[in-house]
Design a protein around this motif. Structure first.
Motif, PDB file in Angstrom:
ATOM      1  N   ALA A  24     -45.391  39.868  -7.509  1.00  0.00           N
ATOM      2  CA  ALA A  24     -45.745  41.275  -7.672  1.00  0.00           C
ATOM      3  C   ALA A  24     -47.227  41.476  -7.955  1.00  0.00           C
ATOM      4  N   GLU A  25     -47.949  40.383  -8.178  1.00  0.00           N
ATOM      5  CA  GLU A  25     -49.376  40.468  -8.483  1.00  0.00           C
ATOM      6  C   GLU A  25     -50.195  40.327  -7.199  1.00  0.00           C
ATOM      7  N   PRO A  26     -51.469  40.725  -7.248  1.00  0.00           N
ATOM      8  CA  PRO A  26     -52.316  40.617  -6.051  1.00  0.00           C
ATOM      9  C   PRO A  26     -52.787  39.180  -5.819  1.00  0.00           C
ATOM     10  N   ILE A  27     -51.831  38.285  -5.589  1.00  0.00           N
ATOM     11  CA  ILE A  27     -52.163  36.876  -5.398  1.00  0.00           C
ATOM     12  C   ILE A  27     -52.438  36.596  -3.930  1.00  0.00           C
ATOM     13  N   SER A  28     -53.020  35.441  -3.667  1.00  0.00           N
ATOM     14  CA  SER A  28     -53.262  34.999  -2.303  1.00  0.00           C
ATOM     15  C   SER A  28     -52.984  33.503  -2.243  1.00  0.00           C
ATOM     16  N   ILE A  29     -52.860  32.994  -1.046  1.00  0.00           N
ATOM     17  CA  ILE A  29     -52.622  31.560  -0.893  1.00  0.00           C
ATOM     18  C   ILE A  29     -53.847  30.787  -1.347  1.00  0.00           C
ATOM     19  N   GLU A  30     -55.028  31.371  -1.156  1.00  0.00           N
ATOM     20  CA  GLU A  30     -56.251  30.719  -1.638  1.00  0.00           C
ATOM     21  C   GLU A  30     -56.226  30.567  -3.156  1.00  0.00           C
ATOM     22  N   LEU A  31     -55.814  31.632  -3.846  1.00  0.00           N
ATOM     23  CA  LEU A  31     -55.733  31.575  -5.311  1.00  0.00           C
ATOM     24  C   LEU A  31     -54.708  30.554  -5.766  1.00  0.00           C
ATOM     25  N   MET A  32     -53.571  30.508  -5.062  1.00  0.00           N
ATOM     26  CA  MET A  32     -52.537  29.549  -5.426  1.00  0.00           C
ATOM     27  C   MET A  32     -53.037  28.123  -5.242  1.00  0.00           C
ATOM     28  N   ALA A  33     -53.667  27.848  -4.117  1.00  0.00           N
ATOM     29  CA  ALA A  33     -54.168  26.499  -3.858  1.00  0.00           C
ATOM     30  C   ALA A  33     -55.202  26.094  -4.898  1.00  0.00           C
ATOM     31  N   GLU A  34     -56.077  27.026  -5.242  1.00  0.00           N
ATOM     32  CA  GLU A  34     -57.089  26.737  -6.256  1.00  0.00           C
ATOM     33  C   GLU A  34     -56.442  26.475  -7.610  1.00  0.00           C
ATOM     34  N   VAL A  73     -40.896  55.186  -2.210  1.00  0.00           N
ATOM     35  CA  VAL A  73     -41.196  54.021  -1.368  1.00  0.00           C
ATOM     36  C   VAL A  73     -42.545  53.430  -1.762  1.00  0.00           C
ATOM     37  N   GLU A  74     -43.509  54.293  -2.034  1.00  0.00           N
ATOM     38  CA  GLU A  74     -44.833  53.809  -2.444  1.00  0.00           C
ATOM     39  C   GLU A  74     -44.758  53.025  -3.759  1.00  0.00           C
ATOM     40  N   GLN A  75     -43.941  53.510  -4.692  1.00  0.00           N
ATOM     41  CA  GLN A  75     -43.795  52.820  -5.978  1.00  0.00           C
ATOM     42  C   GLN A  75     -43.080  51.484  -5.817  1.00  0.00           C
ATOM     43  N   VAL A  76     -42.106  51.441  -4.937  1.00  0.00           N
ATOM     44  CA  VAL A  76     -41.416  50.179  -4.665  1.00  0.00           C
ATOM     45  C   VAL A  76     -42.391  49.174  -4.053  1.00  0.00           C
ATOM     46  N   ALA A  77     -43.173  49.647  -3.086  1.00  0.00           N
ATOM     47  CA  ALA A  77     -44.152  48.768  -2.439  1.00  0.00           C
ATOM     48  C   ALA A  77     -45.105  48.174  -3.467  1.00  0.00           C
ATOM     49  N   SER A  78     -45.624  49.028  -4.337  1.00  0.00           N
ATOM     50  CA  SER A  78     -46.559  48.560  -5.367  1.00  0.00           C
ATOM     51  C   SER A  78     -45.887  47.606  -6.343  1.00  0.00           C
ATOM     52  N   SER A  79     -44.615  47.826  -6.629  1.00  0.00           N
ATOM     53  CA  SER A  79     -43.894  47.013  -7.607  1.00  0.00           C
ATOM     54  C   SER A  79     -43.653  45.586  -7.127  1.00  0.00           C
ATOM     55  N   VAL A  80     -43.682  45.373  -5.815  1.00  0.00           N
ATOM     56  CA  VAL A  80     -43.436  44.028  -5.293  1.00  0.00           C
ATOM     57  C   VAL A  80     -44.688  43.390  -4.696  1.00  0.00           C
ATOM     58  N   GLY A  81     -45.844  44.023  -4.920  1.00  0.00           N
ATOM     59  CA  GLY A  81     -47.085  43.375  -4.516  1.00  0.00           C
ATOM     60  C   GLY A  81     -47.725  43.881  -3.245  1.00  0.00           C
ATOM     61  N   PHE A  82     -47.140  44.885  -2.601  1.00  0.00           N
ATOM     62  CA  PHE A  82     -47.763  45.476  -1.410  1.00  0.00           C
ATOM     63  C   PHE A  82     -48.667  46.619  -1.850  1.00  0.00           C
ATOM     64  N   GLN A  83     -49.936  46.507  -1.568  1.00  0.00           N
ATOM     65  CA  GLN A  83     -50.876  47.557  -1.956  1.00  0.00           C
ATOM     66  C   GLN A  83     -50.922  48.696  -0.944  1.00  0.00           C
ATOM     67  N   ASP A  84     -50.478  48.431   0.284  1.00  0.00           N
ATOM     68  CA  ASP A  84     -50.494  49.428   1.363  1.00  0.00           C
ATOM     69  C   ASP A  84     -49.046  49.762   1.707  1.00  0.00           C
ATOM     70  N   ALA A  85     -48.627  51.000   1.401  1.00  0.00           N
ATOM     71  CA  ALA A  85     -47.239  51.401   1.629  1.00  0.00           C
ATOM     72  C   ALA A  85     -46.891  51.410   3.121  1.00  0.00           C
TER      73      ALA A  85
END
Length: 295
Positions: A203-213, A258-270
């Motif tokens: 649900a956080e604004p993570i990326s694969i780059e951040l995970m690898a690091e 729908v916008e709140q659901v999107a934000s709740s699971v990590g999608f910033q763009d609905a």
């Protein structure tokens, strides 16, 4: 290893008991340190608690369940309750070590979580991490000596930090950096770490780059390893995970837009969320929610 002059050593032995040995899932009992004499032997014996020794200097041999382990600076050996062991310091370079004793219902689980087992009761710490290991032992000693509020919590936290250091050392020893196709157990463990990372922080604004690091590996290598074990890339796994959580929210939390659901699971763009959802399930989020309501 260069031999030292045993005559120049200052032999020592000190031990501190936990002043507040409360009952609980994890009970730290005592800690100590010693500069042993040449050929100093302990055992054969059994104990009814876990006992971890960390070798700071010198060398010696640990015998556990009939197997011998030659150990030196940076090495640790773990004594299990009820297991027959003995250990003897080298004649020319007697070892100096620290120890911590503990027991409790969660003790074995914690030891196992560090990758330690009766069949592999030793850990070798890399030189760059040895200061951290020594500090864990020293903090337990200082805690027992100073008896601050929360003595048991502080000491238990230090022990868990120590076991975390061991977990890193065990993982490194299994050589996760081997070419792909080698080191199966270690690569599986790394993939499990990646899955845990994504599952915990989807649900956080993570990326694969951040995970690898965060895990300390090259993104391309980690992605190839992940796909080989799971059949999908980390990006695809993360998107599927978010969509699955979104579908649950759409069904169970009807007050959320729908916008709140999107934000709740990590999608910033609905809008992007809606497109991904329809691609995966053949319905838009709104259509899915309406279909659930009709049923």
């Amino acid at each position: 290893m260069m031999a030292m002059d045993p005559g120049s050593l200052q032999y020592s032995y000190s031990v501190l008991s936990n002043p507040f040995p409360e009952q609980g899932d994890l009970q730290l009992l005592f800690t100590g340190s010693s500069q042993t004499r040449p050929s100093h032997r302990s055992g054969p014996k059994v104990v009814d608690y876990f006992l971890i020794h960390y070798v700071e200097e010198g060398s010696g041999t640990y015998v556990c369940d009939g197997r011998e382990y030659a150990l030196g600076p940076g090495d640790s050996f773990i004594i299990y309750p009820g297991v027959l062991v003995s250990y003897i310091s080298d004649e020319a370079a007697p070892w100096k070590y620290r120890w911590i004793a503990f027991k409790g219902p969660s003790a074995q689980r914690l030891v196992e979580s560090a990758g330690i087992a009766p069949e592999r009761p030793t850990v070798r710490t890399a030189p760059r991490r040895r200061r951290h290991v020594r500090m864990c032992f020293e903090r337990v000693r200082r805690t027992f000596a100073e008896m601050p509020p929360g003595t048991n919590l502080r000491a238990a936290a230090c022990l868990q930090l120590l076991l975390a250091e061991y977990a890193d050392a065990v993982l490194a020893a299994e050589d996760v950096s081997l070419p792909e196709g080698a080191g199966g157990d270690a690569s599986e463990r790394l993939v499990k770490q990646a899955i845990h990372y994504l599952t915990a922080q989807y649900a956080e604004p993570i990326s694969i780059e951040l995970m690898a690091e965060s895990l300390g590996y090259n993104r391309a290598y980690l992605s190839r390893l992940f796909k080989r074990h799971t059949g999908v890339s980390p990006v695809t796994f993360l998107v599927r995970l978010r969509l699955d959580r979104a579908r649950r929210l759409l069904r169970e939390r009807t007050e959320l837009t729908v916008e709140q659901v999107a934000s709740s699971v990590g999608f910033q763009d609905a809008l992007y969320f809606s497109k991904q959802f329809k691609s995966a399930y053949g319905q838009s989020p709104t259509e899915f929610r309406a279909a659930v309501a009709r049923n």
